[in-house]
Scaffold this active site. Structure first.
Site, PDB file in Angstrom:
ATOM      1  N   GLY A  41       0.837  -1.194   0.000  1.00 14.54           N
ATOM      2  CA  GLY A  41       0.000   0.000   0.000  1.00 14.54           C
ATOM      3  C   GLY A  41       0.875   1.248   0.000  1.00 14.54           C
ATOM      4  N   SER A 108       6.878  -4.338  -1.372  1.00 13.32           N
ATOM      5  CA  SER A 108       6.401  -3.047  -1.862  1.00 13.32           C
ATOM      6  C   SER A 108       6.454  -2.047  -0.708  1.00 13.32           C
ATOM      7  CB  SER A 108       5.000  -3.204  -2.461  1.00 13.32           C
ATOM      8  OG  SER A 108       4.618  -2.080  -3.197  1.00 13.32           O
ATOM      9  N   TRP A 109       5.338  -1.385  -0.368  1.00 13.65           N
ATOM     10  CA  TRP A 109       5.334  -0.522   0.815  1.00 13.65           C
ATOM     11  C   TRP A 109       5.722  -1.315   2.064  1.00 13.65           C
ATOM     12  CZ3 TRP A 109       5.722   3.951   3.063  1.00 13.65           C
ATOM     13  CH2 TRP A 109       5.278   4.111   4.381  1.00 13.65           C
ATOM     14  N   ASP A 262       9.324  -5.278 -12.965  1.00 19.56           N
ATOM     15  CA  ASP A 262       8.469  -4.606 -11.990  1.00 19.56           C
ATOM     16  C   ASP A 262       8.250  -3.164 -12.448  1.00 19.56           C
ATOM     17  OD1 ASP A 262       7.355  -3.312  -9.766  1.00 19.56           O
ATOM     18  OD2 ASP A 262       8.488  -4.524  -8.335  1.00 19.56           O
ATOM     19  N   HIS A 290       5.712  -6.965 -10.382  1.00 24.41           N
ATOM     20  CA  HIS A 290       5.700  -6.492  -9.001  1.00 24.41           C
ATOM     21  C   HIS A 290       4.952  -7.413  -8.046  1.00 24.41           C
ATOM     22  CE1 HIS A 290       5.917  -3.502  -5.802  1.00 24.41           C
ATOM     23  NE2 HIS A 290       4.608  -3.562  -5.646  1.00 24.41           N
TER      24      HIS A 290
END
Length: 313
Positions: A41, A108-109, A262, A290
């Site tokens: 996120g 990711s986040w 990605d 990703h």
């Protein structure tokens, strides 16, 4: 490749302050090796399939929805929602569950937050498994808004369509104003448009189910609002801090897993992190984007979780 579906053996809502409560759950072996799962996120939340990453006969898997995300309340709330708040929330959860140290797994986040947490509390981390690296620098935020659309120009055109031409010189602020508007007739279409744009670019081959999920009201409301909130505020960290403070965690066992193609978090960022952290194992996965759920990415991550059974102390 995944372990069979599993239900939590414990879950709850942890009060964080006068405004926020955080949903958490535990799966697998209550006396097993603690591992913390950090979702992406910001603003997404944990999918049930995330539980299936961890061998239930070995790991004590802890999953939670970050403040403002998923089942945490209030959902989509921007007040008192910063990276430092999230790092403090992880520590609060660790103490609440009586865990001394844990393996930290984030993509990711989630990789951003894993690095921020480990650098703040290295003594509480046994190792890190990081995927799809995002360091929150302005160049990476600009890429998200403009760069990845070069590979999906039709999706970028759909993304910018709600924004009048004279506001597109600052697309982030234009979206942020709409996402923060109290009127659902204004913020919901903006949330759905943002969520669709990201999900359309997240895998090497578009996944209709992922696009439908990310553009649904439930997911898009918190995902789009919080991503824009963190982007507008430069993820609430000084530019480049996560690279500059790698020295604090270089002694920890670590793995970096990155898709070659990605589009959301291009591999140049993971390469930079690996250069600053030569002790970390670096896996650049060919024919992968990703998404955690792409075969190549998932296979390497499952292998690393198996390998870490023999590496953590």
């Amino acid at each position: 490749m995944l372990y069979p579906p599993i239900t939590p053996y414990a879950s709850g809502m942890l009060p964080l302050d006068a405004l926020h409560q955080m949903y958490w759950e535990q799966c697998g072996r209550p006396d097993g090796q603690p591992v913390l799962y950090l979702h992406g996120g910001p603003g997404d939340g944990c999918a049930p399939a995330s539980r299936q990453l961890f061998d239930p006969g070995f790991y004590r898997a802890v999953l939670f929805d970050q403040r403002g995300s998923g089942r945490s309340v209030p959902r989509g709330e921007l007040r008192d929602n910063t990276t430092l708040h999230l790092v403090a929330d992880i520590e609060r959860l660790r103490v609440h569950l009586g865990i001394e140290r844990w393996l930290v797994f984030g993509g990711s986040w989630g990789s951003t937050l894993a690095l921020a947490y480990a650098q703040a509390h290295p003594q509480r981390v046994q190792g890190l498994i990081l995927r799809g690296i995002f360091l929150g620098r302005q160049s990476e935020i600009d890429w998200f808004l403009h760069g990845m659309g070069q590979f999906y120009p039709e999706e970028w055109q759909r993304f910018v369509a709600p924004i009048p031409q004279d506001e597109r010189q600052d697309l982030l602020q234009a979206y942020y104003r709409r996402l923060c508007d109290p009127d659902p007739a204004v913020h919901l279409p903006a949330c759905r448009s943002w969520g669709r744009y990201e999900a359309a670019c997240v895998a090497i081959r578009q996944r209709p189910e992922a696009i439908a999920r990310a553009s649904s009201e439930y997911v898009a409301l918190s995902l789009a609002r919080l991503e824009a909130h963190y982007f507008v505020n430069h993820i609430f960290l000084p530019e480049g801090q996560l690279l500059q403070q790698v020295e604090r965690i270089r002694h920890l066992p670590a793995v970096i897993v990155q898709g070659r193609y990605d589009l959301v978090c291009p591999p140049v960022t993971a390469c930079e992190l690996a250069q600053h952290w030569p002790e970390a194992a670096f896996h650049l996965v060919e024919v992968a984007g990703h998404s955690l759920w792409e075969d190549g990415i998932l296979s390497v991550l499952m292998q690393q979780l198996e390998s870490f059974k023999h590496r953590v102390d």
